[in-house]
Scaffold this motif. Sequence first.
Motif, PDB file in Angstrom:
ATOM      1  N   PHE A  44      54.541  33.544  17.497  1.00  0.00           N
ATOM      2  CA  PHE A  44      55.037  33.626  18.872  1.00  0.00           C
ATOM      3  C   PHE A  44      56.136  34.668  18.984  1.00  0.00           C
ATOM      4  O   PHE A  44      56.180  35.452  19.929  1.00  0.00           O
ATOM      5  CB  PHE A  44      55.568  32.262  19.333  1.00  0.00           C
ATOM      6  CG  PHE A  44      54.679  31.592  20.316  1.00  0.00           C
ATOM      7  CD1 PHE A  44      53.752  30.654  19.899  1.00  0.00           C
ATOM      8  CD2 PHE A  44      54.745  31.907  21.671  1.00  0.00           C
ATOM      9  CE1 PHE A  44      52.913  30.048  20.804  1.00  0.00           C
ATOM     10  CE2 PHE A  44      53.903  31.305  22.579  1.00  0.00           C
ATOM     11  CZ  PHE A  44      52.982  30.361  22.141  1.00  0.00           C
ATOM     12  N   GLY A  45      57.029  34.653  17.997  1.00  0.00           N
ATOM     13  CA  GLY A  45      58.105  35.629  17.991  1.00  0.00           C
ATOM     14  C   GLY A  45      57.558  37.040  17.939  1.00  0.00           C
ATOM     15  O   GLY A  45      58.017  37.935  18.667  1.00  0.00           O
ATOM     16  N   GLY A  55      61.824  31.518  20.677  1.00  0.00           N
ATOM     17  CA  GLY A  55      61.621  30.689  19.492  1.00  0.00           C
ATOM     18  C   GLY A  55      62.480  29.436  19.549  1.00  0.00           C
ATOM     19  O   GLY A  55      61.994  28.323  19.305  1.00  0.00           O
ATOM     20  N   MET A  57      56.252  37.925  21.303  1.00  0.00           N
ATOM     21  CA  MET A  57      57.317  38.141  22.281  1.00  0.00           C
ATOM     22  C   MET A  57      57.920  39.528  22.085  1.00  0.00           C
ATOM     23  O   MET A  57      58.124  40.270  23.045  1.00  0.00           O
ATOM     24  CB  MET A  57      58.425  37.089  22.122  1.00  0.00           C
ATOM     25  CG  MET A  57      58.195  35.772  22.822  1.00  0.00           C
ATOM     26  SD  MET A  57      57.425  35.888  24.426  1.00  0.00           S
ATOM     27  CE  MET A  57      58.701  36.750  25.334  1.00  0.00           C
ATOM     28  N   ALA A 112      63.631  27.734  14.128  1.00  0.00           N
ATOM     29  CA  ALA A 112      62.530  28.330  14.880  1.00  0.00           C
ATOM     30  C   ALA A 112      62.905  29.726  15.366  1.00  0.00           C
ATOM     31  O   ALA A 112      62.085  30.656  15.347  1.00  0.00           O
ATOM     32  CB  ALA A 112      62.160  27.431  16.058  1.00  0.00           C
ATOM     33  N   ALA A 113      64.171  29.887  15.782  1.00  0.00           N
ATOM     34  CA  ALA A 113      64.614  31.188  16.260  1.00  0.00           C
ATOM     35  C   ALA A 113      64.556  32.227  15.138  1.00  0.00           C
ATOM     36  O   ALA A 113      64.101  33.360  15.346  1.00  0.00           O
ATOM     37  CB  ALA A 113      66.034  31.091  16.817  1.00  0.00           C
ATOM     38  N   ALA A 167      61.065  33.313  14.703  1.00  0.00           N
ATOM     39  CA  ALA A 167      60.620  34.213  15.768  1.00  0.00           C
ATOM     40  C   ALA A 167      61.183  35.614  15.573  1.00  0.00           C
ATOM     41  O   ALA A 167      60.493  36.622  15.765  1.00  0.00           O
ATOM     42  CB  ALA A 167      61.032  33.648  17.122  1.00  0.00           C
ATOM     43  N   GLY A 172      59.343  37.267  13.062  1.00  0.00           N
ATOM     44  CA  GLY A 172      58.049  37.679  13.614  1.00  0.00           C
ATOM     45  C   GLY A 172      58.127  39.037  14.294  1.00  0.00           C
ATOM     46  O   GLY A 172      57.296  39.925  14.050  1.00  0.00           O
ATOM     47  N   THR A 173      59.163  39.216  15.119  1.00  0.00           N
ATOM     48  CA  THR A 173      59.310  40.506  15.803  1.00  0.00           C
ATOM     49  C   THR A 173      59.509  41.635  14.800  1.00  0.00           C
ATOM     50  O   THR A 173      58.905  42.713  14.912  1.00  0.00           O
ATOM     51  CB  THR A 173      60.499  40.452  16.780  1.00  0.00           C
ATOM     52  OG1 THR A 173      60.180  39.531  17.809  1.00  0.00           O
ATOM     53  CG2 THR A 173      60.773  41.803  17.381  1.00  0.00           C
ATOM     54  N   PHE A 220      55.673  29.574  15.075  1.00  0.00           N
ATOM     55  CA  PHE A 220      56.894  30.130  15.682  1.00  0.00           C
ATOM     56  C   PHE A 220      57.005  31.613  15.358  1.00  0.00           C
ATOM     57  O   PHE A 220      57.375  32.432  16.191  1.00  0.00           O
ATOM     58  CB  PHE A 220      58.140  29.409  15.152  1.00  0.00           C
ATOM     59  CG  PHE A 220      58.270  27.992  15.604  1.00  0.00           C
ATOM     60  CD1 PHE A 220      58.296  27.682  16.950  1.00  0.00           C
ATOM     61  CD2 PHE A 220      58.362  26.965  14.692  1.00  0.00           C
ATOM     62  CE1 PHE A 220      58.409  26.370  17.376  1.00  0.00           C
ATOM     63  CE2 PHE A 220      58.473  25.654  15.103  1.00  0.00           C
ATOM     64  CZ  PHE A 220      58.492  25.362  16.445  1.00  0.00           C
ATOM     65  N   PHE A 221      56.679  31.914  14.129  1.00  0.00           N
ATOM     66  CA  PHE A 221      56.706  33.303  13.666  1.00  0.00           C
ATOM     67  C   PHE A 221      55.772  34.168  14.517  1.00  0.00           C
ATOM     68  O   PHE A 221      56.151  35.218  15.027  1.00  0.00           O
ATOM     69  CB  PHE A 221      56.289  33.316  12.189  1.00  0.00           C
ATOM     70  CG  PHE A 221      55.999  34.661  11.628  1.00  0.00           C
ATOM     71  CD1 PHE A 221      57.023  35.499  11.234  1.00  0.00           C
ATOM     72  CD2 PHE A 221      54.690  35.093  11.483  1.00  0.00           C
ATOM     73  CE1 PHE A 221      56.755  36.740  10.702  1.00  0.00           C
ATOM     74  CE2 PHE A 221      54.416  36.335  10.960  1.00  0.00           C
ATOM     75  CZ  PHE A 221      55.444  37.160  10.575  1.00  0.00           C
ATOM     76  N   ALA A 264      62.843  37.265  21.535  1.00  0.00           N
ATOM     77  CA  ALA A 264      62.030  36.477  20.603  1.00  0.00           C
ATOM     78  C   ALA A 264      62.815  35.274  20.099  1.00  0.00           C
ATOM     79  O   ALA A 264      62.301  34.150  20.066  1.00  0.00           O
ATOM     80  CB  ALA A 264      61.584  37.354  19.434  1.00  0.00           C
TER      81      ALA A 264
END
Lengths: 377, 255, 322, 235
Positions: free
Chosen positions: C67-68, C108, C71, C233-234, C237, C240-241, C64-65, C104
């Motif tokens: 993917f974020g 997420g 994104m 999950a959010a 994400a 991650g961004t 998830f991270f 993101a």
Amino acid sequence: MIMDSGMTDKMAVNDHTLSKENVPALTSLDTFRIGIVILMGLVPFIFPSFRVMDVMAKIMIFTLVVASFDLLLGYTGILSFAHGMFFGIGAYSVALILYHTAAPAWYHIIIAILISLVVSIGLSLVISFFSLRVKAIFFAMLTLALAEFAHILGVQWTSLTGGEDGISFTLPWIFNFNHTFGTVWHTQINGRLVVYFLILFSTLFLFAGLVRFTRSPVGRVLQSIRDNEQRAVALGYQTFRYQIYSIVFGSSVASLGGILFAMWLCYVNPDSVFHTAIMVNILLMVLIGGMGTLYGSVIGAAFLIITENWLPQLLKSAAELVPQSHVIQVLADRWQLYFGILFVLVVLFFPKGVLGTIRAHYRQRVIESESIENQLK
Amino acid sequence: MTMTPAIETRNLSIQFGGHVAVDCLDIQVDPFCLKSIIGPNGAGKTTLFNLISGQYQPTQGQVLFNGKDITRMSAAKRAQLGIGRSFQLTNIFSSLTVLENVRLAIQSRQQIGMVFWKDFSKYPELEEAAYDCLQQVRLQDKTLHEASVLTHGEQRKLEIAILLALDPSVLLLDEPTAGMSLEDVPAILEIIQDIKSQQNRTILLVEHKFDMIMALSDSIAVLQEGRIICDDTPEAVSGNPVVMEAYLGGGVKHE
Amino acid sequence: MKSKANTMAGLGLLLMPLIWIDPVTYLTLTVAGLSLGMLIFLIASGLTLIFGLMDVLNLAHAAFFAFGAYMGYTVLYLFNSWGWIEGASLWGSLWFLVVALGTAGLVGALLGVITERLVIQRVYGDHLMQLLVTVGVSFVMVEILKIIWGVNDEVVPIPLAFQDSFIIYGVFVEYFRVVAILLGVLVFAVLQFMLKKTKIGIIVRAGVENREIVQTTGYNINRIFTMVFALGAAFAAIGGTMMAIFNQAVDPGMGDQFLIFALIVVIIGGMGSVTGSFVGAIIVGLSFNYVAYLVPKMALGVNFMIMAIILLIRPKGLFGKE
Amino acid sequence: MNDSMLTLDDVHTHIGQHHILQGVSLSVNPGGATILLGRNGAGKSTTLKTIMGLYPASKGSIRFKGEKIHREKTHKIARMGMGFVPEDHAVLFNLTVEENFRLSMVEETETTRQNLEDVLELFPALRKFWKTKAGLLSGGQKQMLAIARVFVCDHSLLLIDEPSKGLAPIVVDQLGEALLRIKDKTKVILVEQNFNLACQVGTDCFILDDGQVVFHGMIDELAKDKPMMKAYLGI
């Protein structure tokens, strides 16, 4: 006879005296097993291609590693993500010693084995003491962090490990691939063949050791701990000690598997022995074969390694049938995606694995026939 | 003549948070007797069992087994010494077969749990002994069934078989008939009676079925709020108005 | 008394690097360490939330991270291709950041909903299955990520304003670091509010233990579980961004690289404790920066050592219960 | 009967391969307490769980206050005013007593708060353990909490599964009083093995056997019907 407690119990219960005196006869399944071993021994002579031998050797090595992992996961109920790390420790200890010695001799391999055993035993003891007492899930986390750390160490400690480029080395003594001893059956007996047979016999020996371990009184206690730890304690078992036994033994076997792997390839790098993908592969092999079956590891390892060798090509040729489609090309390139999806599906819908499912079915039949017997009485 | 009690507690206390569950409790159980412990819910009966079998460590006081101090001993060690217990909620190895459940107990008793080089089928005597235990609780026809498929009553019987297999000198039975339908109760009663009549084990019993306690016990201890308010023969206890008030709430109802 | 002594010891340890580092550098490193710590907290918070409330150790968290991160990269890449990024002011840049983080976070959450509905929902209550299945999901997601964005590293276009810094008492402070610290504190506050002041915490913990009771009381436990998982999950994400901007690069393996930080933080702080993760993240961020300055090669190793020491003293972590 | 509160019409329930309920039909009127009796495995608990939507009815219909509920989700049924106490100390062990009560207050209003005060009056022991984890309570205290927590909300129908199991006689008496008090306000359906308690609180009763209703009548009539008691209840 399948290594099935149900069956043995039945004999003991219905036929105490008989089972003691009877020398167990060879059953069809025993014959099957011996047949497989002989076939493995004959492979180099039947198929001259290196490719086949390579696949066979890897199947054997991974059977061993997966079986040792099954001892932890299936028999003890402990999920250790550091199992791949122990495999890597074995591989790196032989590689580093042979690479850093000027003139390697046969005893350097013995030294490598000793070092990897000492490191594995020490490290697995430390992990156990730190994390076993808390919670199984904690153990999983800690081992995962450790495994990631080992991978990073392998990549970054370039002076020792050569970083991402890895280490290639040559084997000493009769294992050297350039050594030849003559030809038998149109096949050259060389160092590589010697290593092949070393792998075959080591795997056989260690696998037998694992089987014996799980079938021993200790193995039985391990299963009881997995089922209900509190009850096992109330029976007087010091469960902590048993779990440590299992972890130390399993990890040591994994590191020996790593030694065999490195000797077969004469090359190691962090991605090939420390990467999480290795761990995911081992997990998938255990699951496909069936957790807590030990023999399932043969099925799992064979399935995955054969597919791994054959799936990419198959996908590529399939993709070529649909010309000019970029998406299909990319989908074909990422063949590991299908392993991942298979993995999830197996966990969710086929958790007993191949052998586990067969055995459950078999046990059900034994019980049914028993209850029919009881009704007849 | 004074006998050394099989189980003795001295000044035993345990606290959870601020709540004193067992409060300076002294109890003595004579060897080869059956002592029942009764009392309202929350009086600390199960807690007392947990203290004796080693699941809990007391905040103060001692537990003695045949005169020996075992207060700091682990639960596993105490089980090896000969203190066996059953649990209030059924507690068995549910994914193993019935026979294996009992066999593991016998293996523990014979101290061969650490053997890892020998195949377990080299010990047929263990299976025979396990089979005998199962016969005692009348489960011999179910040996190969997975324990999870047994009925509730059968699981309670299996639990007693496991306990017998440990061959403990002291048996702690925590509500052996809990959750059982009425028609299954006599069988358990009979089994306990059997064990008692062999005269070689000390039994501590927690139970709510008053008739059953009256029939079985040599003595009865009444617990209330972590203390013993009465410890006497069944007749004396049932004649004691304080006890009847605390436990039965006035009018005694015999079913 | 004891907690006071602990605080003093903590402060002492915090100031210890001053022996080797001059004060101005020390302050610079501290600000950098705090912002790194907050970034790590953002990653770890989702993991802690899902574990602490739902009793699920979500090893797909790293995916998830990642993917974020991708994104966020995609959004900034688009803005850059339209020529918006380069000359943007600080406030403009902030807006871009908010959009990137929002996208993101939404993606997420969406991935979280899908994963929870398809997979996680079948394995509640079984730790082993959860671990196995989330490893599998993680593997699949990273492969999908490679299909969408390719296997190579990508450079993330960063608004110049973020790299600017202001000076207080001789200490250079980059704007982005301030943003990171504020965001971390905000997420911490939101989580604390949710757990302490609303009933969600009670409902979810109850649902983990016994779904039947919670359902028969009148709560739609399935939907609540999905929502909490999506929220975790959010957060991953969004983390991650932030990390993508911080490193100015993304690559498909970045999830695994940062998962190790999140795991260390959760182990140090105590599993399932949000406060623990917050404190743990600060410890990891600071020590990583101090050590990276003094002995660069030892930075990660020191985190492992801290983890080992804390485990020796408190096997359940700093704020762990039972 | 249109004025009945809950009607089951030929309800069948399967659990796995087992056909547990084989056509249960019953209807209960508002007011008083209805007792479900029967041997172990007769299908009493399954009946309650099927009404509550925890098991899907494979055939038949269930109506609650005139609305069909056999296809509804459990939480919706609960919000319609049906409360449920499962068997075996159905409390949340990892939550404190306070949190257990907060959980059962779907909406925290003046009424629920007032109800909580009343309930704590009834079970004073629970106030003593207010901040204690429910898992640390004794078996009987857990059972008290399990029942007390549904009293907090104003339900129109309560389903209670074997509340007296494993309780000391004095606590059973206390429980009986609580049930007597609540049944004036709320309709109760009670599964109970303890016939004394059943007689004390019950008005009418159904006997289940092999997944079907085999008797319906007033509980005091049943008490006189010795052959019936012997045949189906083993008393």
